[in-house]
Design an enzyme around this catalytic site. Sequence first.
Site, PDB file in Angstrom:
ATOM      1  N   TYR A   1     -28.185   9.260   0.954  1.00 38.54           N
ATOM      2  CA  TYR A   1     -28.588   8.140   1.807  1.00 38.54           C
ATOM      3  C   TYR A   1     -27.843   8.253   3.139  1.00 38.54           C
ATOM      4  O   TYR A   1     -26.764   8.834   3.220  1.00 38.54           O
ATOM      5  CB  TYR A   1     -28.332   6.787   1.140  1.00 38.54           C
ATOM      6  CG  TYR A   1     -26.930   6.563   0.616  1.00 38.54           C
ATOM      7  CD1 TYR A   1     -25.903   6.107   1.447  1.00 38.54           C
ATOM      8  CD2 TYR A   1     -26.631   6.791  -0.721  1.00 38.54           C
ATOM      9  CE1 TYR A   1     -24.625   5.890   0.960  1.00 38.54           C
ATOM     10  CE2 TYR A   1     -25.361   6.576  -1.218  1.00 38.54           C
ATOM     11  CZ  TYR A   1     -24.362   6.122  -0.375  1.00 38.54           C
ATOM     12  OH  TYR A   1     -23.096   5.907  -0.867  1.00 38.54           O
TER      13      TYR A   1
ATOM     14  N   ARG B   1     -17.474   4.193   3.849  1.00 33.36           N
ATOM     15  CA  ARG B   1     -16.368   3.454   3.227  1.00 33.36           C
ATOM     16  C   ARG B   1     -15.262   3.137   4.240  1.00 33.36           C
ATOM     17  O   ARG B   1     -14.705   2.029   4.236  1.00 33.36           O
ATOM     18  CB  ARG B   1     -15.794   4.266   2.058  1.00 33.36           C
ATOM     19  CG  ARG B   1     -14.708   3.555   1.264  1.00 33.36           C
ATOM     20  CD  ARG B   1     -14.209   4.453   0.150  1.00 33.36           C
ATOM     21  NE  ARG B   1     -15.229   4.689  -0.848  1.00 33.36           N
ATOM     22  CZ  ARG B   1     -15.395   3.946  -1.950  1.00 33.36           C
ATOM     23  NH1 ARG B   1     -14.612   2.913  -2.163  1.00 33.36           N
ATOM     24  NH2 ARG B   1     -16.337   4.231  -2.808  1.00 33.36           N
TER      25      ARG B   1
ATOM     26  N   GLU C   1       0.852  -1.189   0.000  1.00 41.06           N
ATOM     27  CA  GLU C   1       0.000   0.000   0.000  1.00 41.06           C
ATOM     28  C   GLU C   1       0.887   1.237   0.000  1.00 41.06           C
ATOM     29  O   GLU C   1       1.772   1.384   0.848  1.00 41.06           O
ATOM     30  CB  GLU C   1      -0.920  -0.009   1.229  1.00 41.06           C
ATOM     31  CG  GLU C   1      -1.683   1.272   1.482  1.00 41.06           C
ATOM     32  CD  GLU C   1      -2.517   1.737   0.284  1.00 41.06           C
ATOM     33  OE1 GLU C   1      -2.460   2.940  -0.031  1.00 41.06           O
ATOM     34  OE2 GLU C   1      -3.213   0.896  -0.330  1.00 41.06           O
ATOM     35  N   GLN C   2       0.646   2.137  -0.953  1.00 37.54           N
ATOM     36  CA  GLN C   2       1.513   3.305  -1.089  1.00 37.54           C
ATOM     37  C   GLN C   2       1.317   4.336   0.008  1.00 37.54           C
ATOM     38  O   GLN C   2       2.205   5.140   0.282  1.00 37.54           O
ATOM     39  CB  GLN C   2       1.288   3.960  -2.448  1.00 37.54           C
ATOM     40  CG  GLN C   2      -0.114   4.507  -2.651  1.00 37.54           C
ATOM     41  CD  GLN C   2      -0.306   5.123  -4.029  1.00 37.54           C
ATOM     42  OE1 GLN C   2       0.665   5.379  -4.733  1.00 37.54           O
ATOM     43  NE2 GLN C   2      -1.550   5.358  -4.404  1.00 37.54           N
TER      44      GLN C   2
ATOM     45  N   ASP D   1     -11.639  -1.904 -10.330  1.00 34.11           N
ATOM     46  CA  ASP D   1     -11.498  -0.801 -11.285  1.00 34.11           C
ATOM     47  C   ASP D   1     -10.256  -0.911 -12.153  1.00 34.11           C
ATOM     48  O   ASP D   1     -10.203  -0.318 -13.230  1.00 34.11           O
ATOM     49  CB  ASP D   1     -11.468   0.534 -10.533  1.00 34.11           C
ATOM     50  CG  ASP D   1     -12.841   0.985 -10.085  1.00 34.11           C
ATOM     51  OD1 ASP D   1     -13.841   0.395 -10.549  1.00 34.11           O
ATOM     52  OD2 ASP D   1     -12.926   1.935  -9.275  1.00 34.11           O
TER      53      ASP D   1
END
Length: 389
Positions: free
Chosen positions: A208, A105, A33-34, A286
């Site tokens: 929402y 998230r 992970e950067q 993605d």
Amino acid sequence: MDISNAIVVGGGIGGLAVATVLARQGVAVTVLEQAPHIAEVGAGLQISPNGLAVLRALALDGALRGRGAVRGQAVVLRDYVAGETVARLDLMRLARDQQYYFVHRADLIEVLVAAAKRANVSFELNAQAATLRPGALPVVQMSDGSTRRAEVVVAADGIHSMARPVLNGADTAAFTGQVAWRALVPNTSNHPDEAHVTMGPGRHLVSYPVRGGNLINLVAVEERADWAAEGWNHRDDPQKLRAAFAEFGAEAKEMLSAVENVTLWGLHRHPVAATWQRDGVVMLGDAAHPTLPFLAQGANMALEDAWVLADHLARLPRDAALAQYQRTREARVRRVIAAAQSNATRYHLRPGPVRTAAHLGLRLASKLGPGRMIGAFNWLYGHDVTRRP
């Protein structure tokens, strides 16, 4: 299991999920992970039943609910002037084992990180991967000149994946003529446990509740000719957002008036990669198939990818597993991407006969055939990758 070790590039939802599944199968997994720590900026997302099936198979759905995930009752399409309901998709009509959640998230990331650590996944932070070389033992070249090797390298590093040009050549992304703002505001309006899509000419607003209903997540999309950069973290002036949606009334106006911090990003259309894998290097989420945010399926597709990829690696030799993973997933993600694009058109109709007829049709379908309306999404929400045919 044909492999004993793997590297996952990217500590997002898909990367953490595939790392956890592989580690539980006995694979030694390292996540590169950067960032200096794995975290997410404040934003909401929707976990539909197809994505929840993966979290449930990982026994993480309870942990997510414990962090304030809100069970969605409906998706409501509304008119922009006075907030009048055009149509209601009743999520409580889903099958008994199918549930729909609105989550922050960051909460999902924390749940996945904890699960990965319990499965003995290793993490390298501040680890900037520069490029990679497929092969019998793929190599990840780091920006500091060092290298990492593993039998499988999973590129879960998003739309600007370093693996994409290696496997496919230069990307051909194009600006869609749409921009999106993201914001979180306090839920002072008692927003129901529903996703509201407020539709206006050339723009729409999605809202929402998240965090146990204490906050409202906003995503506002506008069509415009001016190009905007990709990426979620470009700060913008809330007044520009309010000006773009000045004609929106009722609850939409109230929520927009409460925005204090907002980010803006340009929506770009990237083609589905022709090649997702080669010689031990494979993309998911993605990186392989970016989708526009008009069907709320980005995170769900990444979760599905993660499970299918790990499942094939558990049952087939490496290269056969990676090839079968793409064959299994490609038609489905293409259908999701096409459906998302169709929604963008429906949400932005201008006043006139076409909009009037479209909204009338939605109203009638919602009132006369609510079961048929939710049934039209069985292909999406009823798809459970954790159940083998």
